[in-house]
Design a protein around this motif. Structure first.
Motif, PDB file in Angstrom:
ATOM      1  N   CYS A  77       0.823  -1.217   0.000  1.00  0.00           N
ATOM      2  CA  CYS A  77       0.000   0.000   0.000  1.00  0.00           C
ATOM      3  C   CYS A  77       0.854   1.263   0.000  1.00  0.00           C
ATOM      4  CB  CYS A  77      -0.977   0.007   1.164  1.00  0.00           C
ATOM      5  SG  CYS A  77      -2.233  -1.267   1.044  1.00  0.00           S
ATOM      6  N   GLY A  78       1.816   1.291  -0.876  1.00  0.00           N
ATOM      7  CA  GLY A  78       2.643   2.487  -1.012  1.00  0.00           C
ATOM      8  C   GLY A  78       3.497   2.780   0.209  1.00  0.00           C
ATOM      9  N   GLY A  79       3.885   1.738   0.949  1.00  0.00           N
ATOM     10  CA  GLY A  79       4.721   1.934   2.123  1.00  0.00           C
ATOM     11  C   GLY A  79       3.954   2.081   3.428  1.00  0.00           C
ATOM     12  N   ARG A  80       2.623   2.112   3.348  1.00  0.00           N
ATOM     13  CA  ARG A  80       1.811   2.207   4.574  1.00  0.00           C
ATOM     14  C   ARG A  80       1.698   0.872   5.281  1.00  0.00           C
ATOM     15  NH1 ARG A  80      -3.786   4.208   3.168  1.00  0.00           N
ATOM     16  NH2 ARG A  80      -3.446   2.686   1.545  1.00  0.00           N
ATOM     17  N   GLY A  81       1.968  -0.204   4.569  1.00  0.00           N
ATOM     18  CA  GLY A  81       1.848  -1.550   5.125  1.00  0.00           C
ATOM     19  C   GLY A  81       0.534  -2.190   4.732  1.00  0.00           C
ATOM     20  N   SER A  82       0.561  -3.512   4.603  1.00  0.00           N
ATOM     21  CA  SER A  82      -0.660  -4.244   4.271  1.00  0.00           C
ATOM     22  C   SER A  82      -0.701  -5.548   5.044  1.00  0.00           C
ATOM     23  CB  SER A  82      -0.737  -4.507   2.764  1.00  0.00           C
ATOM     24  OG  SER A  82       0.381  -5.255   2.327  1.00  0.00           O
ATOM     25  N   TRP A  83      -1.902  -6.044   5.233  1.00  0.00           N
ATOM     26  CA  TRP A  83      -2.159  -7.260   5.989  1.00  0.00           C
ATOM     27  C   TRP A  83      -2.952  -8.213   5.115  1.00  0.00           C
ATOM     28  CZ3 TRP A  83       0.047  -7.706  10.715  1.00  0.00           C
ATOM     29  CH2 TRP A  83       0.488  -6.526  11.309  1.00  0.00           C
ATOM     30  N   TYR A  84      -2.602  -9.503   5.177  1.00  0.00           N
ATOM     31  CA  TYR A  84      -3.346 -10.511   4.416  1.00  0.00           C
ATOM     32  C   TYR A  84      -4.449 -11.058   5.308  1.00  0.00           C
ATOM     33  CZ  TYR A  84      -4.450 -14.129   1.129  1.00  0.00           C
ATOM     34  OH  TYR A  84      -5.121 -14.912   0.214  1.00  0.00           O
ATOM     35  N   GLN A  85      -5.685 -10.908   4.850  1.00  0.00           N
ATOM     36  CA  GLN A  85      -6.856 -11.386   5.585  1.00  0.00           C
ATOM     37  C   GLN A  85      -7.372 -12.649   4.922  1.00  0.00           C
ATOM     38  OE1 GLN A  85      -9.981  -8.513   5.740  1.00  0.00           O
ATOM     39  NE2 GLN A  85      -8.648  -6.842   6.346  1.00  0.00           N
ATOM     40  N   GLU A  86      -7.660 -13.663   5.723  1.00  0.00           N
ATOM     41  CA  GLU A  86      -8.285 -14.864   5.192  1.00  0.00           C
ATOM     42  C   GLU A  86      -9.227 -15.454   6.231  1.00  0.00           C
ATOM     43  OE1 GLU A  86      -5.701 -18.435   4.655  1.00  0.00           O
ATOM     44  OE2 GLU A  86      -4.099 -17.052   5.209  1.00  0.00           O
ATOM     45  N   PRO A  87     -10.146 -16.319   5.796  1.00  0.00           N
ATOM     46  CA  PRO A  87     -11.110 -16.895   6.729  1.00  0.00           C
ATOM     47  C   PRO A  87     -10.428 -17.686   7.843  1.00  0.00           C
ATOM     48  CG  PRO A  87     -11.799 -17.274   4.461  1.00  0.00           C
ATOM     49  CD  PRO A  87     -10.404 -16.727   4.403  1.00  0.00           C
ATOM     50  N   ALA A  88     -10.957 -17.560   9.051  1.00  0.00           N
ATOM     51  CA  ALA A  88     -10.433 -18.316  10.188  1.00  0.00           C
ATOM     52  C   ALA A  88     -10.683 -19.798   9.952  1.00  0.00           C
ATOM     53  CB  ALA A  88     -11.122 -17.868  11.475  1.00  0.00           C
ATOM     54  N   LYS A  89      -9.748 -20.616  10.431  1.00  0.00           N
ATOM     55  CA  LYS A  89      -9.904 -22.069  10.377  1.00  0.00           C
ATOM     56  C   LYS A  89      -9.099 -22.675  11.513  1.00  0.00           C
ATOM     57  CE  LYS A  89      -6.237 -22.469   6.964  1.00  0.00           C
ATOM     58  NZ  LYS A  89      -5.931 -22.715   5.588  1.00  0.00           N
ATOM     59  N   ASP A  90      -9.411 -23.893  11.866  1.00  0.00           N
ATOM     60  CA  ASP A  90      -8.740 -24.574  12.968  1.00  0.00           C
ATOM     61  C   ASP A  90      -7.253 -24.734  12.650  1.00  0.00           C
ATOM     62  OD1 ASP A  90      -8.900 -25.794  15.510  1.00  0.00           O
ATOM     63  OD2 ASP A  90      -8.889 -27.783  14.596  1.00  0.00           O
ATOM     64  N   GLY A  91      -6.394 -24.291  13.587  1.00  0.00           N
ATOM     65  CA  GLY A  91      -4.956 -24.447  13.424  1.00  0.00           C
ATOM     66  C   GLY A  91      -4.283 -23.373  12.588  1.00  0.00           C
ATOM     67  N   ILE A  92      -4.875 -22.207  12.445  1.00  0.00           N
ATOM     68  CA  ILE A  92      -4.295 -21.141  11.630  1.00  0.00           C
ATOM     69  C   ILE A  92      -3.454 -20.205  12.505  1.00  0.00           C
ATOM     70  CG2 ILE A  92      -6.250 -19.532  11.832  1.00  0.00           C
ATOM     71  CD1 ILE A  92      -5.830 -18.902   8.834  1.00  0.00           C
ATOM     72  N   TRP A  93      -2.278 -19.840  12.003  1.00  0.00           N
ATOM     73  CA  TRP A  93      -1.423 -18.865  12.680  1.00  0.00           C
ATOM     74  C   TRP A  93      -1.827 -17.473  12.241  1.00  0.00           C
ATOM     75  CZ3 TRP A  93       1.826 -19.561  16.630  1.00  0.00           C
ATOM     76  CH2 TRP A  93       2.234 -20.864  16.922  1.00  0.00           C
ATOM     77  N   THR A  94      -2.008 -16.570  13.183  1.00  0.00           N
ATOM     78  CA  THR A  94      -2.435 -15.209  12.886  1.00  0.00           C
ATOM     79  C   THR A  94      -1.447 -14.207  13.460  1.00  0.00           C
ATOM     80  OG1 THR A  94      -3.746 -14.953  14.892  1.00  0.00           O
ATOM     81  CG2 THR A  94      -4.854 -15.939  12.985  1.00  0.00           C
ATOM     82  N   CYS A  95      -1.428 -13.025  12.887  1.00  0.00           N
ATOM     83  CA  CYS A  95      -0.529 -11.968  13.354  1.00  0.00           C
ATOM     84  C   CYS A  95      -1.047 -11.346  14.651  1.00  0.00           C
ATOM     85  CB  CYS A  95      -0.418 -10.869  12.297  1.00  0.00           C
ATOM     86  SG  CYS A  95       0.273 -11.447  10.727  1.00  0.00           S
ATOM     87  N   SER A  96      -0.117 -10.852  15.456  1.00  0.00           N
ATOM     88  CA  SER A  96      -0.510 -10.132  16.670  1.00  0.00           C
ATOM     89  C   SER A  96      -1.432  -8.984  16.299  1.00  0.00           C
ATOM     90  CB  SER A  96       0.726  -9.583  17.390  1.00  0.00           C
ATOM     91  OG  SER A  96       1.473 -10.638  17.915  1.00  0.00           O
ATOM     92  N   GLY A  97      -2.466  -8.796  17.071  1.00  0.00           N
ATOM     93  CA  GLY A  97      -3.436  -7.745  16.801  1.00  0.00           C
ATOM     94  C   GLY A  97      -4.602  -8.202  15.955  1.00  0.00           C
TER      95      GLY A  97
END
Length: 162
Positions: A77-97
């Motif tokens: 996003c032009g240096g602002r940072g971006s996050w990959y969003q995907e549907p929750a599922k059992d055993g998924i690793w997610t980012c802090s926050g």
């Protein structure tokens, strides 16, 4: 050209080509006029298509309901940072926050996961799981025995039926 004639032309074009095609063409022209380019105007293009079952979103955008953040690109996003969003599922690793979706609990932690932001393991709540500090306790469950070494040394509680 008169206003009446202009609107008549627009109406004829919309009727002949469909409102979606006209709206897309209009959006393209506006994007080029305002931003000088169309690529990356509003979305995070940090990773190629086919990355997964979700989408990249710019920092500050709300996480879609039922989704979690699973990757981070500080240059997106032009240096602002971006996050990959995907549907929750059992055993998924997610980012802090990342949000914890209803019915899930946090069961593991990696300090260096998610490009250094830290990562948390999400699992569907069930009896016997060790839950990390800060994990929600879903309806119908309760936390019981504390185990100091659980959750990579943060401590954990055993999940039991209420």
């Amino acid at each position: 050209m008169s206003t009446h004639r202009t609107w008549k032309r627009v109406a004829t074009t919309v009727a002949g080509r469909g409102i979606g095609a006209v709206a897309a063409a209009f959006a393209l022209v506006v994007a080029v006029l305002l931003g000088g380019t169309v690529a990356g105007a509003t979305s995070a293009e940090a990773k190629p298509d086919g990355w997964g079952s979700g989408r990249w979103a710019c920092a500050g955008e709300a996480v879609d309901p039922g989704n979690v953040n699973t990757d981070h690109d500080p240059k997106g996003c032009g240096g602002r940072g971006s996050w990959y969003q995907e549907p929750a599922k059992d055993g998924i690793w997610t980012c802090s926050g990342s949000p914890v979706v209803t019915g899930y609990v946090i069961t593991g932690h990696q300090r260096t996961g998610c490009d250094g932001a830290g990562a948390w393991l999400h699992n569907i709540a069930r009896v016997g799981l060790l839950t990390c500090p800060g994990s929600p306790v879903p309806a119908g469950f309760r936390s019981t025995t504390y185990q100091a070494g659980g959750c990579n040394g943060l401590g954990a509680w055993v999940l039991a039926r209420a």
